[in-house]
Design a protein around this motif. Structure first.
Motif, short mmCIF file in Angstrom:
data_model
loop_
_atom_site.label_atom_id
_atom_site.label_comp_id
_atom_site.label_asym_id
_atom_site.label_seq_id
_atom_site.Cartn_x
_atom_site.Cartn_y
_atom_site.Cartn_z
N ILE A 189 -4.71 -7.20 1.34
CA ILE A 189 -5.32 -6.04 0.68
C ILE A 189 -5.26 -6.14 -0.85
CG2 ILE A 189 -3.21 -4.62 0.91
CD1 ILE A 189 -5.43 -2.28 1.36
N PHE A 190 -4.16 -6.69 -1.38
CA PHE A 190 -4.05 -6.80 -2.84
C PHE A 190 -5.00 -7.88 -3.38
CE2 PHE A 190 0.28 -4.62 -3.94
CZ PHE A 190 -0.25 -3.41 -3.52
N ILE B 127 -8.18 -5.89 -3.65
CA ILE B 127 -8.13 -4.96 -4.78
C ILE B 127 -8.21 -5.73 -6.11
CG2 ILE B 127 -6.66 -3.32 -6.02
CD1 ILE B 127 -5.63 -2.35 -3.27
N HIS C 216 2.94 5.42 -12.49
CA HIS C 216 3.42 4.22 -11.77
C HIS C 216 2.24 3.29 -11.48
CE1 HIS C 216 5.81 2.73 -7.94
NE2 HIS C 216 5.31 1.72 -8.63
N GLY D 204 12.80 -4.69 0.02
CA GLY D 204 11.89 -3.55 -0.14
C GLY D 204 10.43 -3.92 -0.32
N GLN D 205 10.10 -5.22 -0.17
CA GLN D 205 8.69 -5.60 -0.31
C GLN D 205 7.91 -5.18 0.93
OE1 GLN D 205 7.91 -9.83 -0.85
NE2 GLN D 205 5.83 -9.44 -1.62
N THR D 206 6.79 -4.50 0.71
CA THR D 206 5.96 -4.06 1.85
C THR D 206 4.57 -4.67 1.80
OG1 THR D 206 5.28 -2.08 0.62
CG2 THR D 206 7.18 -1.84 2.09
N VAL D 207 4.13 -5.11 0.63
CA VAL D 207 2.84 -5.79 0.52
C VAL D 207 3.14 -7.21 0.03
CG1 VAL D 207 0.57 -5.82 -0.55
CG2 VAL D 207 1.65 -3.62 -0.02
N ASN E 259 9.86 -6.65 -6.06
CA ASN E 259 10.54 -6.85 -4.77
C ASN E 259 10.05 -8.11 -4.06
OD1 ASN E 259 11.76 -4.30 -5.16
ND2 ASN E 259 10.02 -3.26 -4.24
N HIS F 104 3.61 -8.70 -6.88
CA HIS F 104 3.21 -7.64 -7.81
C HIS F 104 4.43 -7.16 -8.58
CE1 HIS F 104 4.14 -5.89 -3.88
NE2 HIS F 104 4.66 -4.86 -4.53
N ILE G 192 -3.26 -1.71 -11.61
CA ILE G 192 -3.82 -0.52 -10.92
C ILE G 192 -2.75 0.56 -10.78
CG2 ILE G 192 -5.43 -1.95 -9.58
CD1 ILE G 192 -3.49 -1.52 -7.15
N LEU G 193 -3.20 1.78 -10.60
CA LEU G 193 -2.25 2.86 -10.31
C LEU G 193 -1.79 2.73 -8.87
CD1 LEU G 193 -3.86 5.95 -12.09
CD2 LEU G 193 -2.11 4.36 -12.95
N ASP G 194 -0.49 2.90 -8.64
CA ASP G 194 0.08 2.85 -7.30
C ASP G 194 -0.36 4.11 -6.52
OD1 ASP G 194 2.94 1.38 -6.05
OD2 ASP G 194 2.15 3.19 -5.12
N LEU G 195 -0.72 3.90 -5.25
CA LEU G 195 -1.18 5.02 -4.41
C LEU G 195 -0.05 5.97 -4.02
CD1 LEU G 195 -3.74 3.89 -1.67
CD2 LEU G 195 -4.09 5.38 -3.64
N GLY G 196 1.16 5.48 -4.06
CA GLY G 196 2.32 6.32 -3.72
C GLY G 196 3.31 6.29 -4.87
N LEU H 56 0.84 -1.07 -10.90
CA LEU H 56 1.18 -2.38 -10.33
C LEU H 56 0.39 -3.47 -11.04
CD1 LEU H 56 0.76 -1.39 -6.55
CD2 LEU H 56 2.95 -1.56 -7.80
#
Ligand code: 5GP
Ligand code: ZN
Length: 135
Positions: free
Chosen positions: A7-8, A11, A40, A94-97, A88, A101, A30-34, A42
């Motif tokens: 996804i990144f 984007i 915040h 804690g890395q989720t994507v 991360n 980044h 980009i602005l973080d969605l959360g 990225l």
């Protein structure tokens, strides 16, 4: 190289629209969605690297120079009181994507954002073990 399932990558390449606050040949910011706090953002390299281990040194250097520039620009524009740079690697960290980044997190007095850890203790044994492995 891009990863068609990432996804990144989509984007960063502009295939999926995003709230972009900076773009050049190598990066999109980009602005973080959360968001953890107001503003915040990225830093995404346009090339796909899963994490810091895969990142080449030139991109690593350029990414941190950009982080420094963005921190100054964002602090001035948003009037934040401090700034965290977070990055991360791996689920345990804690890395989720899984596209490298850098988090740019403006901090404000009393914002309550929790990024900390409980300080442990560096024992003599641990210190010797780590020094033996790394020196
Ligand atoms: P990580 O946990 O991997 O260090 O950070 C991933 C970040 O990406 C999270 O802060 C999450 O809110 C953000 N994020 C995940 N998916 C999207 C997305 O599709 N668009 C944007 N702008 N941010 C995303
Ligand atoms: Zn990617």
């Amino acid at each position: 190289m891009r990863d068609s399932s990432c996804i990144f990558c989509k984007i960063a390449g502009g295939e999926i629209p995003s709230a972009t606050i900076y773009e050049d040949e190598k990066f999109r910011v980009i602005l973080d969605l959360g968001p953890a706090s107001k503003g915040h953002a990225l830093i995404l390299p346009k090339e796909h690297f899963a994490n810091i281990y895969e990142l080449d040194e030139e991109t690593a250097a350029a990414a941190f120079v950009l982080a420094k520039k963005m921190a100054g620009k964002m602090t001035e524009a948003l009037g934040c009181d401090g700034f965290n740079i977070v990055q991360n690697n791996g689920t345990v960290a804690g890395q989720t994507v899984f596209h490298f980044h850098i988090h740019l997190i403006p901090r404000y007095e009393g914002d309550g954002v929790a990024l900390g850890w409980k300080p442990g203790e560096l024992t003599e044994e641990q210190k010797e073990d780590i020094l033996a492995r790394l020196q």
